[in-house]
Design a protein around this motif. Structure first.
Motif, mmCIF file in Angstrom:
data_model
loop_
_atom_site.group_PDB
_atom_site.id
_atom_site.type_symbol
_atom_site.label_atom_id
_atom_site.label_comp_id
_atom_site.label_asym_id
_atom_site.label_seq_id
_atom_site.Cartn_x
_atom_site.Cartn_y
_atom_site.Cartn_z
ATOM 1 N N SER A 34 0.630 -1.008 0.044
ATOM 2 C CA SER A 34 -0.065 -0.066 0.144
ATOM 3 C C SER A 34 0.910 1.084 -0.092
ATOM 4 C CB SER A 34 -0.682 0.015 1.284
ATOM 5 O OG SER A 34 -0.246 0.458 2.510
ATOM 6 N N ARG A 35 0.313 2.301 -0.198
ATOM 7 C CA ARG A 35 0.814 3.577 0.225
ATOM 8 C C ARG A 35 0.563 4.294 1.609
ATOM 9 N NH1 ARG A 35 2.643 6.597 -4.273
ATOM 10 N NH2 ARG A 35 1.653 8.443 -3.646
ATOM 11 N N ASN A 36 0.213 3.573 2.418
ATOM 12 C CA ASN A 36 -0.311 3.848 3.816
ATOM 13 C C ASN A 36 0.721 4.400 4.774
ATOM 14 O OD1 ASN A 36 -2.682 3.964 5.563
ATOM 15 N ND2 ASN A 36 -1.859 2.228 6.555
ATOM 16 N N TYR A 37 2.084 3.956 4.460
ATOM 17 C CA TYR A 37 3.169 4.252 5.424
ATOM 18 C C TYR A 37 4.217 5.217 4.744
ATOM 19 C CZ TYR A 37 5.584 0.750 2.995
ATOM 20 O OH TYR A 37 6.313 0.136 1.750
ATOM 21 N N ARG A 38 5.148 5.656 5.684
ATOM 22 C CA ARG A 38 6.064 6.560 5.129
ATOM 23 C C ARG A 38 7.276 5.532 4.499
ATOM 24 N NH1 ARG A 38 9.269 10.559 9.284
ATOM 25 N NH2 ARG A 38 6.939 10.655 9.981
ATOM 26 N N GLU A 57 13.833 2.030 10.750
ATOM 27 C CA GLU A 57 14.271 2.738 11.840
ATOM 28 C C GLU A 57 13.480 3.183 12.761
ATOM 29 O OE1 GLU A 57 17.948 4.598 9.178
ATOM 30 O OE2 GLU A 57 15.984 5.505 8.585
ATOM 31 N N ASP A 58 12.431 2.915 12.912
ATOM 32 C CA ASP A 58 11.338 3.373 13.932
ATOM 33 C C ASP A 58 11.534 2.536 15.323
ATOM 34 O OD1 ASP A 58 10.350 1.012 12.782
ATOM 35 O OD2 ASP A 58 8.489 1.445 13.028
ATOM 36 N N ASN A 59 10.952 2.968 16.375
ATOM 37 C CA ASN A 59 10.856 2.320 17.537
ATOM 38 C C ASN A 59 10.090 0.983 17.321
ATOM 39 O OD1 ASN A 59 12.186 4.367 18.886
ATOM 40 N ND2 ASN A 59 10.507 5.279 19.588
ATOM 41 N N ARG A 60 10.884 -0.243 17.751
ATOM 42 C CA ARG A 60 10.191 -1.661 17.465
ATOM 43 C C ARG A 60 10.612 -2.425 18.430
ATOM 44 N NH1 ARG A 60 8.541 -1.648 12.164
ATOM 45 N NH2 ARG A 60 8.139 -3.761 12.275
ATOM 46 N N ILE A 61 9.765 -3.460 18.507
ATOM 47 C CA ILE A 61 9.900 -4.643 19.368
ATOM 48 C C ILE A 61 11.542 -5.525 19.192
ATOM 49 C CG2 ILE A 61 9.327 -6.976 20.174
ATOM 50 C CD1 ILE A 61 6.445 -5.975 20.265
ATOM 51 N N ILE A 62 11.747 -5.592 17.890
ATOM 52 C CA ILE A 62 12.935 -5.802 17.416
ATOM 53 C C ILE A 62 13.627 -4.863 16.665
ATOM 54 C CG2 ILE A 62 14.498 -7.457 15.547
ATOM 55 C CD1 ILE A 62 13.376 -9.051 18.165
ATOM 56 N N LEU A 65 6.223 2.936 11.687
ATOM 57 C CA LEU A 65 5.918 4.181 12.436
ATOM 58 C C LEU A 65 4.509 4.356 12.695
ATOM 59 C CD1 LEU A 65 7.899 6.576 9.930
ATOM 60 C CD2 LEU A 65 8.303 6.046 12.305
ATOM 61 N N GLY A 66 4.078 3.174 13.331
ATOM 62 C CA GLY A 66 2.633 2.870 13.729
ATOM 63 C C GLY A 66 1.616 2.690 12.676
ATOM 64 N N TYR A 67 1.851 2.503 11.556
ATOM 65 C CA TYR A 67 1.111 2.517 10.185
ATOM 66 C C TYR A 67 1.115 1.133 9.779
ATOM 67 C CZ TYR A 67 -0.627 7.187 9.840
ATOM 68 O OH TYR A 67 -1.377 8.542 10.012
ATOM 69 N N SER A 68 0.090 0.608 9.297
ATOM 70 C CA SER A 68 0.010 -0.630 8.462
ATOM 71 C C SER A 68 0.660 -0.374 7.199
ATOM 72 C CB SER A 68 -1.336 -1.269 8.285
ATOM 73 O OG SER A 68 -1.312 -2.260 7.439
ATOM 74 N N MET A 69 1.612 -1.481 6.639
ATOM 75 C CA MET A 69 2.328 -1.396 5.463
ATOM 76 C C MET A 69 1.613 -2.070 4.499
ATOM 77 S SD MET A 69 6.228 -2.525 7.062
ATOM 78 C CE MET A 69 7.119 -2.237 5.404
ATOM 79 N N GLY A 70 0.498 -2.665 4.825
ATOM 80 C CA GLY A 70 -0.439 -3.149 3.906
ATOM 81 C C GLY A 70 -1.631 -2.403 3.987
ATOM 82 N N THR A 71 -2.799 -3.338 3.721
ATOM 83 C CA THR A 71 -3.973 -2.407 3.649
ATOM 84 C C THR A 71 -4.284 -1.497 5.200
ATOM 85 O OG1 THR A 71 -6.405 -2.998 3.802
ATOM 86 C CG2 THR A 71 -5.204 -4.748 4.604
ATOM 87 N N PRO A 72 -4.776 -0.617 4.814
ATOM 88 C CA PRO A 72 -5.276 0.131 6.008
ATOM 89 C C PRO A 72 -6.176 -0.383 6.873
ATOM 90 C CG PRO A 72 -5.749 1.769 3.999
ATOM 91 C CD PRO A 72 -4.864 0.345 3.745
ATOM 92 N N LEU A 73 -7.071 -1.149 6.247
ATOM 93 C CA LEU A 73 -8.112 -1.509 6.931
ATOM 94 C C LEU A 73 -7.980 -2.647 8.012
ATOM 95 C CD1 LEU A 73 -10.635 -1.919 4.077
ATOM 96 C CD2 LEU A 73 -10.230 0.027 5.718
ATOM 97 N N PHE A 74 -6.855 -3.007 8.102
ATOM 98 C CA PHE A 74 -6.103 -3.933 9.504
ATOM 99 C C PHE A 74 -5.708 -2.831 10.427
ATOM 100 C CE2 PHE A 74 -4.756 -7.991 6.875
ATOM 101 C CZ PHE A 74 -5.977 -8.280 6.704
#
Length: 465
Positions: A136-140, A174-179, A352-361
């Motif tokens: 998607s184009r849902n994330y930076r 490069e965002d804050n993540r569990i890994i 960065l907190g956004y879904s990299m796939g469908t934003p409906l998840f």
């Protein structure tokens, strides 16, 4: 305001410096967005390349976009470049974001590109997930290096009937993540069949691999060339891997199939897409065959009231069955695919907190450390429609409407009762005859149990340099 002014001057200077290149495009846009709830309406912030945070109901932004290309070495090599900057003055402090910044070289049918850049927008920008449940184009955009073909290219000896395309990317999150700071590998291969001059069939496979990085719980995750080959080939982990990787495959791997049928009928372009997700072998073997995103798109010669129309249906409730299913063939457990989530790479398919796939998840909200722990809602049944066209030569419009039923996940976050939600958006644009200026008004409304009832309004002024 001072920083915003300096930002605009910088863009103008850049424009004048490069105005002699082969191609050059630049825009400056000032935009204001407001909402009646605690956050902005859904389609104000989603599918926007992650430009806007969801932490407030007011955004005042200045955005600059520059792109271009020129030819080198007797016009044999093409150099392309681009940058997209966002200045946001609506937060507690001034905030400048680099949304995209990249450079690339193309030679014949091969392209090498480096930086942060988004996938090309398809289906007129009307799709809920840019025509692919996984891309998607849902994330930076995250920083990466990509080697690819320039779209579909001919296959020798059968060029009149078959074409192929491919991509291979290597990036880092490069965002804050569990890994922390995991690498992300993406590969794509597609084949196109030209039945005749007006009918085309395409089949595409995408796969993403999260690998490496550092975990507070497990320490440094395996890296190096030998282990990299294991990740890319989808092999089981070696002796230095976690037990889960030894039993399954190394790293966090997920992907999608995409089947596309395109037909030209007179002035109309018709397109049907079926996008199918997989998280493991059961999905690859279509145990979850019910789960797909279907897109039907119509486009005609521009200038009429409705130039483009899209209808989509997303269904992701099956997930190869519940987690207790047993394969009759292999006598092994499967099911509960838990799309976009992972037990070790716990931030899942987010950036960065956004879904990299469908934003409906729906991702889990960030914790106090700014970390997103995967998805709380990935079992969805949704209808989505969009259209765009012209009211006159100077006035264009775009509208989208989404209705979804949200069932949470199989295990951690089941929604009971089911959460129903409506998202809507209407945009009207006026383009000046005498000046390179576009003025847009945007309205949106959300209703349902996923969000509070909220309305939104926006106004933008875009200057095309």
């Amino acid at each position: 305001m001072r920083k915003s002014f300096l930002f605009i001057i910088f863009l103008l200077y850049t424009h004048l410096s490069f105005s002699q290149q082969n191609t050059f495009n630049a825009t400056i846009e000032a935009k204001g967005l407001s909402g009646s709830g605690k956050t902005l309406p859904f389609w104000f912030t989603h599918n926007q390349l992650g430009k806007y945070t969801t932490s407030s109901n007011l955004k005042l932004v200045t955005e600059g976009n520059i792109s271009g290309s020129f030819l080198l070495y007797n016009d044999k090599i093409k150099l392309s470049y681009g940058t997209e900057l966002l200045f946001c003055g609506s937060e507690n402090r001034d905030n400048v974001k680099i949304i995209q910044a990249y450079a690339g070289l193309s030679w014949r049918n091969i392209s090498l590109k480096a930086g942060s850049f988004a996938d090309e927008e398809v289906l007129g920008g009307l799709s809920a997930s840019n025509g692919n449940i996984l891309r998607s184009r849902n994330y930076r955009p995250y920083p990466k290096v990509s080697l690819s073909t320039n779209g579909y290219i001919q296959i020798p000896f059968v060029e009149k009937m078959f074409r192929f395309k491919a991509e291979y990317d290597e990036g880092i999150l490069e965002d804050n993540r569990i890994i922390r700071h995991p690498h992300i590998n993406h590969g794509m291969f597609g084949v196109q069949v030209l039945a005749n001059n007006t009918l085309r069939f395409s089949f595409e496979v995408n796969r993403y691999i999260f690998w490496g990085g550092f975990s507070q719980q497990y320490g440094q995750m395996p890296g190096g060339l030998k282990n990299y080959i294991r990740y890319v080939l989808g092999l089981k982990g070696g002796s230095d891997f976690l037990e889960t990787d030894k039993l399954n495959v190394a790293g966090n791997q997920l992907g999608s199939y995409l089947l596309t049928v395109e037909k030209e009928v007179g002035d109309y372009h018709l397109e049907l897409r079926v996008s199918h997700p997989f998280e493991d072998g059961s999905g690859m073997m279509l145990y979850n065959f019910k789960d797909n995103m279907y897109s039907f798109y119509i486009k005609k010669t521009p200038g009429s009231f409705i130039d483009e129309f899209l209808f989509e249906y997303l269904y992701s409730k099956n997930q190869s069955g519940n987690p207790c299913s047993i394969s009759d063939k292999w006598k092994l457990p499967y099911g509960g695919d838990n799309y976009f989530n992972h037990g070790v790479y716990g931030s899942g398919f987010t950036y960065l907190g956004y879904s990299m796939g469908t934003p409906l998840f729906t991702p889990v909200e960030k914790n106090a450390h700014g970390i997103t722990a995967g998805f709380k809602n990935n079992r969805v049944s949704a209808f989505h429609t969009g259209a765009k066209g012209y009211l006159s030569k100077q006035i264009s419009w775009k509208a989208m409407l989404t209705y979804s039923r949200n069932f949470g996940t199989y295990s951690n976050h089941p929604n009971n009762p089911v959460s129903r939600q409506i998202y809507s958006l209407l945009q009207v644009n006026w383009k000046s005859k005498s000046l390179p200026i576009i003025i847009s008004t945007i309205a949106a409304a959300d209703f349902g149990s996923m969000t509070e009832k909220q309305l939104g309004f926006g106004l933008s002024f875009k200057w095309e340099l």
